[in-house]
Design a protein around this motif. Structure first.
Motif, mmCIF file in Angstrom:
data_model
loop_
_atom_site.group_PDB
_atom_site.id
_atom_site.type_symbol
_atom_site.label_atom_id
_atom_site.label_comp_id
_atom_site.label_asym_id
_atom_site.label_seq_id
_atom_site.Cartn_x
_atom_site.Cartn_y
_atom_site.Cartn_z
ATOM 1 N N GLY A 131 0.786 -1.229 0.000
ATOM 2 C CA GLY A 131 0.000 0.000 0.000
ATOM 3 C C GLY A 131 0.820 1.283 0.000
ATOM 4 N N GLY A 132 2.114 1.182 -0.303
ATOM 5 C CA GLY A 132 2.967 2.381 -0.304
ATOM 6 C C GLY A 132 2.755 3.240 -1.536
ATOM 7 N N HIS A 133 3.375 4.408 -1.513
ATOM 8 C CA HIS A 133 3.304 5.317 -2.658
ATOM 9 C C HIS A 133 4.036 4.700 -3.848
ATOM 10 C CE1 HIS A 133 3.491 8.929 -5.075
ATOM 11 N NE2 HIS A 133 4.796 8.756 -5.181
ATOM 12 N N ILE A 134 3.449 4.788 -5.024
ATOM 13 C CA ILE A 134 4.101 4.266 -6.226
ATOM 14 C C ILE A 134 4.557 5.432 -7.092
ATOM 15 C CG2 ILE A 134 3.857 2.773 -8.252
ATOM 16 C CD1 ILE A 134 1.584 1.357 -6.772
ATOM 17 N N ALA A 135 5.877 5.591 -7.219
ATOM 18 C CA ALA A 135 6.431 6.698 -8.000
ATOM 19 C C ALA A 135 6.073 6.526 -9.477
ATOM 20 C CB ALA A 135 7.941 6.747 -7.823
ATOM 21 N N GLU A 136 6.028 7.635 -10.180
ATOM 22 C CA GLU A 136 5.657 7.600 -11.600
ATOM 23 C C GLU A 136 6.654 6.777 -12.422
ATOM 24 O OE1 GLU A 136 2.768 8.681 -12.997
ATOM 25 O OE2 GLU A 136 2.211 9.023 -10.908
ATOM 26 N N ASP A 137 7.932 6.837 -12.049
ATOM 27 C CA ASP A 137 8.919 6.057 -12.817
ATOM 28 C C ASP A 137 8.691 4.553 -12.627
ATOM 29 O OD1 ASP A 137 11.078 5.115 -10.627
ATOM 30 O OD2 ASP A 137 10.522 7.180 -10.186
ATOM 31 N N LEU A 138 8.241 4.158 -11.427
ATOM 32 C CA LEU A 138 7.935 2.742 -11.196
ATOM 33 C C LEU A 138 6.689 2.315 -11.987
ATOM 34 C CD1 LEU A 138 8.486 0.039 -9.839
ATOM 35 C CD2 LEU A 138 7.322 0.861 -7.788
ATOM 36 N N LYS A 139 5.731 3.233 -12.095
ATOM 37 C CA LYS A 139 4.560 2.924 -12.928
ATOM 38 C C LYS A 139 4.982 2.703 -14.373
ATOM 39 C CE LYS A 139 1.109 5.444 -10.277
ATOM 40 N NZ LYS A 139 0.360 6.707 -10.202
ATOM 41 N N ALA A 140 5.927 3.503 -14.843
ATOM 42 C CA ALA A 140 6.430 3.345 -16.216
ATOM 43 C C ALA A 140 7.060 1.959 -16.380
ATOM 44 C CB ALA A 140 7.433 4.445 -16.534
ATOM 45 N N HIS A 141 7.797 1.522 -15.362
ATOM 46 C CA HIS A 141 8.428 0.192 -15.358
ATOM 47 C C HIS A 141 7.351 -0.910 -15.432
ATOM 48 C CE1 HIS A 141 11.483 -2.753 -13.556
ATOM 49 N NE2 HIS A 141 10.353 -3.410 -13.486
ATOM 50 N N GLU A 142 6.359 -0.790 -14.585
ATOM 51 C CA GLU A 142 5.324 -1.839 -14.524
ATOM 52 C C GLU A 142 4.466 -1.856 -15.790
ATOM 53 O OE1 GLU A 142 5.305 -4.225 -12.273
ATOM 54 O OE2 GLU A 142 7.036 -3.293 -11.316
ATOM 55 N N GLN A 143 4.334 -0.688 -16.428
ATOM 56 C CA GLN A 143 3.585 -0.638 -17.679
ATOM 57 C C GLN A 143 4.267 -1.476 -18.770
ATOM 58 O OE1 GLN A 143 2.784 3.490 -18.129
ATOM 59 N NE2 GLN A 143 0.708 3.171 -17.340
ATOM 60 N N VAL A 144 5.592 -1.527 -18.722
ATOM 61 C CA VAL A 144 6.321 -2.373 -19.676
ATOM 62 C C VAL A 144 5.953 -3.838 -19.446
ATOM 63 C CG1 VAL A 144 8.608 -3.152 -20.443
ATOM 64 C CG2 VAL A 144 8.211 -0.726 -19.946
ATOM 65 N N HIS A 145 5.910 -4.257 -18.171
ATOM 66 C CA HIS A 145 5.533 -5.649 -17.887
ATOM 67 C C HIS A 145 4.103 -5.941 -18.348
ATOM 68 C CE1 HIS A 145 9.266 -6.376 -16.030
ATOM 69 N NE2 HIS A 145 9.025 -5.802 -14.867
ATOM 70 N N MET A 146 3.244 -4.934 -18.194
ATOM 71 C CA MET A 146 1.858 -5.114 -18.653
ATOM 72 C C MET A 146 1.841 -5.375 -20.164
ATOM 73 S SD MET A 146 -1.303 -2.462 -17.991
ATOM 74 C CE MET A 146 -1.049 -1.475 -19.444
ATOM 75 N N GLN A 147 2.615 -4.595 -20.896
ATOM 76 C CA GLN A 147 2.691 -4.784 -22.358
ATOM 77 C C GLN A 147 3.300 -6.137 -22.701
ATOM 78 O OE1 GLN A 147 4.926 -1.285 -23.289
ATOM 79 N NE2 GLN A 147 3.133 0.065 -23.187
ATOM 80 N N GLN A 148 4.362 -6.515 -21.989
ATOM 81 C CA GLN A 148 5.011 -7.811 -22.247
ATOM 82 C C GLN A 148 4.034 -8.958 -22.031
ATOM 83 O OE1 GLN A 148 8.034 -7.327 -19.292
ATOM 84 N NE2 GLN A 148 9.563 -6.539 -20.717
ATOM 85 N N GLN A 149 3.190 -8.824 -21.021
ATOM 86 C CA GLN A 149 2.257 -9.908 -20.688
ATOM 87 C C GLN A 149 1.123 -10.019 -21.695
ATOM 88 O OE1 GLN A 149 1.074 -9.685 -16.539
ATOM 89 N NE2 GLN A 149 3.196 -9.417 -15.896
ATOM 90 N N GLN A 150 0.838 -8.922 -22.402
ATOM 91 C CA GLN A 150 -0.229 -8.966 -23.398
ATOM 92 C C GLN A 150 0.086 -9.958 -24.512
ATOM 93 O OE1 GLN A 150 -0.742 -4.850 -24.403
ATOM 94 N NE2 GLN A 150 -2.183 -4.489 -22.725
ATOM 95 N N THR A 151 1.360 -10.081 -24.854
ATOM 96 C CA THR A 151 1.746 -10.982 -25.938
ATOM 97 C C THR A 151 1.545 -12.451 -25.562
ATOM 98 O OG1 THR A 151 3.500 -9.357 -26.250
ATOM 99 C CG2 THR A 151 3.554 -11.296 -27.664
ATOM 100 N N LEU A 152 2.023 -12.828 -24.369
ATOM 101 C CA LEU A 152 2.013 -14.242 -23.952
ATOM 102 C C LEU A 152 0.801 -14.627 -23.107
ATOM 103 C CD1 LEU A 152 5.742 -14.565 -22.828
ATOM 104 C CD2 LEU A 152 4.685 -15.923 -24.618
ATOM 105 N N GLY A 153 0.135 -13.635 -22.565
ATOM 106 C CA GLY A 153 -0.866 -13.891 -21.525
ATOM 107 C C GLY A 153 -0.159 -13.850 -20.181
ATOM 108 N N ALA A 154 -0.808 -13.305 -19.182
ATOM 109 C CA ALA A 154 -0.159 -13.067 -17.879
ATOM 110 C C ALA A 154 0.337 -14.369 -17.239
ATOM 111 C CB ALA A 154 -1.113 -12.340 -16.944
ATOM 112 N N SER A 155 -0.491 -15.393 -17.278
ATOM 113 C CA SER A 155 -0.142 -16.635 -16.607
ATOM 114 C C SER A 155 1.098 -17.280 -17.237
ATOM 115 C CB SER A 155 -1.331 -17.593 -16.667
ATOM 116 O OG SER A 155 -0.941 -18.876 -16.273
ATOM 117 N N GLN A 156 1.121 -17.339 -18.560
ATOM 118 C CA GLN A 156 2.252 -17.908 -19.292
ATOM 119 C C GLN A 156 3.518 -17.073 -19.066
ATOM 120 O OE1 GLN A 156 2.381 -20.666 -20.843
ATOM 121 N NE2 GLN A 156 3.923 -20.582 -22.439
ATOM 122 N N TRP A 157 3.378 -15.750 -19.157
ATOM 123 C CA TRP A 157 4.518 -14.842 -18.959
ATOM 124 C C TRP A 157 5.144 -15.088 -17.594
ATOM 125 C CZ3 TRP A 157 6.035 -11.050 -15.513
ATOM 126 C CH2 TRP A 157 7.057 -10.196 -15.926
#
Ligand SMILES: [Zn+2]
Length: 136
Positions: free
Chosen positions: A39-65
């Protein structure tokens, strides 16, 4: 990207591979959701990082990724370097001293036990700064 203060669906599986249980600062992306159990504060740069993982998971599906991510250190390194490069690029809007501090901290993370010590500190830093290609 949704953000929830909860554990990701595969939390137990993740804990089998990494010593992150009870670490309040770790966040997880599963599908289009960012899980922030601490529940801590999430910095904008960390959101940018996690957005990359979100995009990566779209290709394979989250479970497979996630299955490949947990099992294969090389795959994990590629996924993380892509995410950390985006995060470091994002930090160009920060003052220089903050940016240097971030680079030190994420290089330590990428080379540390959280990801299974996949590279050393200098290599992690070179990869994030794009001074070294991923397949070197
Ligand atoms: Zn990551």
């Amino acid at each position: 990207m949704k953000i929830v203060e909860d554990y990701p669906p595969n939390y137990e599986e993740i804990c089998k591979h990494f010593k992150i249980r009870n670490n309040k600062y770790v966040v997880f992306t599963y599908g289009d959701t960012l899980y922030n159990p601490g529940g801590g504060h999430i910095a904008e740069d960390l959101k940018a990082h996690e957005q990359v993982h979100m995009q990566q998971q779209q290709t394979l599906g989250a479970s497979q990724w996630w299955q490949i991510y947990l099992a294969d250190p090389k795959f994990r390194l590629v996924q993380e370097v892509q995410a950390y490069r985006r995060q470091y690029n994002f930090s160009k809007i920060y003052p220089r001293s903050n940016r240097r501090k971030l680079l030190r901290s994420i290089s330590q993370d990428l080379s540390g036990p959280m990801y299974g010590n996949i590279v050393n500190y200098q290599t992690a830093k070179d990869l994030i700064e794009n001074r070294r290609a991923l397949d070197d």
